[in-house]
Design an enzyme around this catalytic site. Structure first.
Site, PDB file in Angstrom:
ATOM      1  N   CYS A  29      -6.216   5.343  -2.290  1.00  0.00           N
ATOM      2  CA  CYS A  29      -7.393   5.857  -2.967  1.00  0.00           C
ATOM      3  C   CYS A  29      -8.390   6.456  -1.961  1.00  0.00           C
ATOM      4  O   CYS A  29      -8.006   7.169  -1.045  1.00  0.00           O
ATOM      5  CB  CYS A  29      -8.005   4.737  -3.800  1.00  0.00           C
ATOM      6  SG  CYS A  29      -9.210   5.243  -5.040  1.00  0.00           S
ATOM      7  N   SER A  30      -9.651   6.118  -2.087  1.00  0.00           N
ATOM      8  CA  SER A  30     -10.682   6.694  -1.228  1.00  0.00           C
ATOM      9  C   SER A  30     -10.680   6.114   0.186  1.00  0.00           C
ATOM     10  O   SER A  30     -11.508   6.505   1.014  1.00  0.00           O
ATOM     11  CB  SER A  30     -12.064   6.505  -1.851  1.00  0.00           C
ATOM     12  OG  SER A  30     -12.307   5.135  -2.128  1.00  0.00           O
TER      13      SER A  30
END
Length: 336
Positions: free
Chosen positions: A114-115
Site C-alpha cells: 500500500c502506501s
C-alpha cells in the site's frame, strides 16, 4: 548470502497509524508457509521504532511489535514496509527513513504494501524503478517522486529486488508470489488454500474490476448500454454497432462514451472481455480457442495481445499459473 539461509528472515516494519492488514496479512502468509512446509523456511519479525503498542488508524485495537528497529540487526531476507494513514507522519522521521535505507542494504529483497511505497521512496529505494501503491495515492506518489515510474493498475510490481503492492489485501497476493519464488508454486497454492484465499492473483491483474474502474454514465442511454455490453461480449461491439444501438453517430457516440465513462468504447469492451476470459481460464478447462470465441475476441491471437497489454502474461501462462484445481481443495488433513 541471504538465499543460502535455511530460515529466511522476514522483517515487517510497522508504525503508529499503520493499516493492520498490511502487517498481519503478510505475516500470516509467511507463518503459514512455515507451518505447512518441511522445516521452518521463514521467521517473521514485526518491528517498530519503539516498543510501544501501535495504534492503527482505526484506533479500535493495538499491535505490539516484537522488536525495535534499533534491535533489528544483521542480514534480512525480505524487508516489508507496511502502509496506512500513519505513513505521512512516519515520513517525517529521519531516523526511520535512515533505518529503512540501512535495512534495505542488508536485505535480499525489499517490498512495500500500500502506501508503504512512500517510505521506500523517501529512502531513495524506488528511484528509476517501476512501482505501484494503493490506487488512491498513486497520482500523489508520482507527483512527489517523479523519478519513479508509477503504475496505478497492477496488484503488485517487481522491478529488480524491489517489490511494491497495491492496498491492503494485495499485500497477501504479493507475499504468496514471494513464497512461490522461494518454495515453488505448489507451496504457494497450499498456503492460499489453507488461508481460504481461493485464487492467488497475478501481479498484473487490475486492482479492481472494469465495472468499478470505469465510471457509470450519467446519460441513461449510455449507462444502459454499459450493462448490455457486459451481457453480450460475443456480439459485434465495434463503435459503429454500439453507436447504432445508442441511436447516435459513431463520432458523437465515441466522444460521449469517453466523456461519460473516462475510457474509450474500445478500451472498455476489451477490458470487459479480458476480465471475462480471465474468469473462464481460472475456473474451467475449455480450450483457449473456445474462450476467445465466447468472450468476443474472435481469435486466440487477438486475446493473447489483449492479455499481454493488460495482464503482461499470455492466456496459456495465466491458466497454467492461476487456474483453481478443485481436486486439491480438500480438507486440511488431506493437505498434510
Amino acid at each position: 548470502m541471504y538465499a543460502d539461509l535455511a530460515t529466511r528472515r522476514i522483517v515487517i516494519l510497522a508504525f503508529q497509524g499503520v493499516q493492520p492488514l498490511d502487517v498481519i496479512g503478510p505475516a500470516e502468509v509467511f507463518s503459514t508457509a512455515s507451518a505447512l512446509a518441511d522445516g521452518s523456511p521463514y521467521e517473521v519479525e514485526v518491528v517498530a521504532e519503539t516498543g510501544e503498542t501501535i495504534e492503527p488508524a482505526s484506533g479500535s485495537y493495538g499491535l505490539v511489535p516484537g522488536k525495535t528497529t534499533t534491535d533489528c540487526r544483521g542480514p534480512i531476507d525480505t524487508l516489508i514496509v507496511a502502509g496506512g494513514l500513519g505513513v505521512y507522519p512516519a515520513e517525517d522521521s529521519e531516523s526511520l527513513i535512515s533505518w529503512i535505507a540501512d535495512a534495505a542494504g542488508r536485505s535480499r529483497r525489499v517490498t512495500s504494501v500500500c502506501s508503504g511505497a512512500f517510505l521506500l521512496a523517501r529512502a531513495g529505494l524506488l528511484d528509476g524503478l517501476r512501482a505501484t501503491s494503493h490506487w488512491s495515492v498513486c497520482a500523489e506518489l508520482g507527483r512527489r517522486f517523479p523519478e519513479i515510474e508509477v503504475d496505478d493498475s497492477p496488484i503488485f510490481v517487481n522491478d529488480g529486488n524491489v517489490w511494491t503492492s497495491a492496498g491492503v489485501t494485495a499485500g497477501m497476493d504479493l507475499s504468496l508470489a514471494l513464497v512461490a519464488a522461494d518454495l515453488g508454486e505448489e507451496a504457494a497454492l497450499k498456503v492460499a488454500r489453507w488461508l481460504v484465499l481461493f485464487l492467488r492473483r497475478p501481479g498484473g491483474q487490475a486492482q479492481f474490476s472494469t465495472h468499478l474502474s470505469a465510471l457509470p454514465a450519467a446519460r441513461p442511454g449510455i449507462r444502459d448500454l454499459q450493462l448490455w455490453i457486459a451481457d453480450h461480449l460475443a456480439d459485434d461491439l465495434r463503435v459503429e454497432a454500439l453507436a447504432e444501438r445508442a441511436n447516435m453517430s459513431p463520432r458523437n457516440f465515441a466522444r460521449s462514451f469517453a466523456h461519460e465513462t473516462g475510457v474509450t468504447p474500445g478500451a472498455y469492451v476489451e477490458a470487459l472481455r479480458v476480465e471475462r476470459a480471465r474468469q473462464s481460464l481460472e475456473r474451467d478447462v475449455a480450450p483457449i480457442e473456445s474462450v476467445a470465441g465466447s468472450c468476443g475476441f474472435g481469435t486466440p491471437e487477438t486475446m493473447r495481445r489483449a492479455f499481454s497489454r493488460r495482464l503482461r502474461v499470455s492466456p496459456a501462462e495465466y491458466r497454467a499459473r492461476f487456474r483453481r484445481e478443485p481436486e486439491r481443495t480438500g480438507t486440511a488433513r488431506r493437505e498434510e
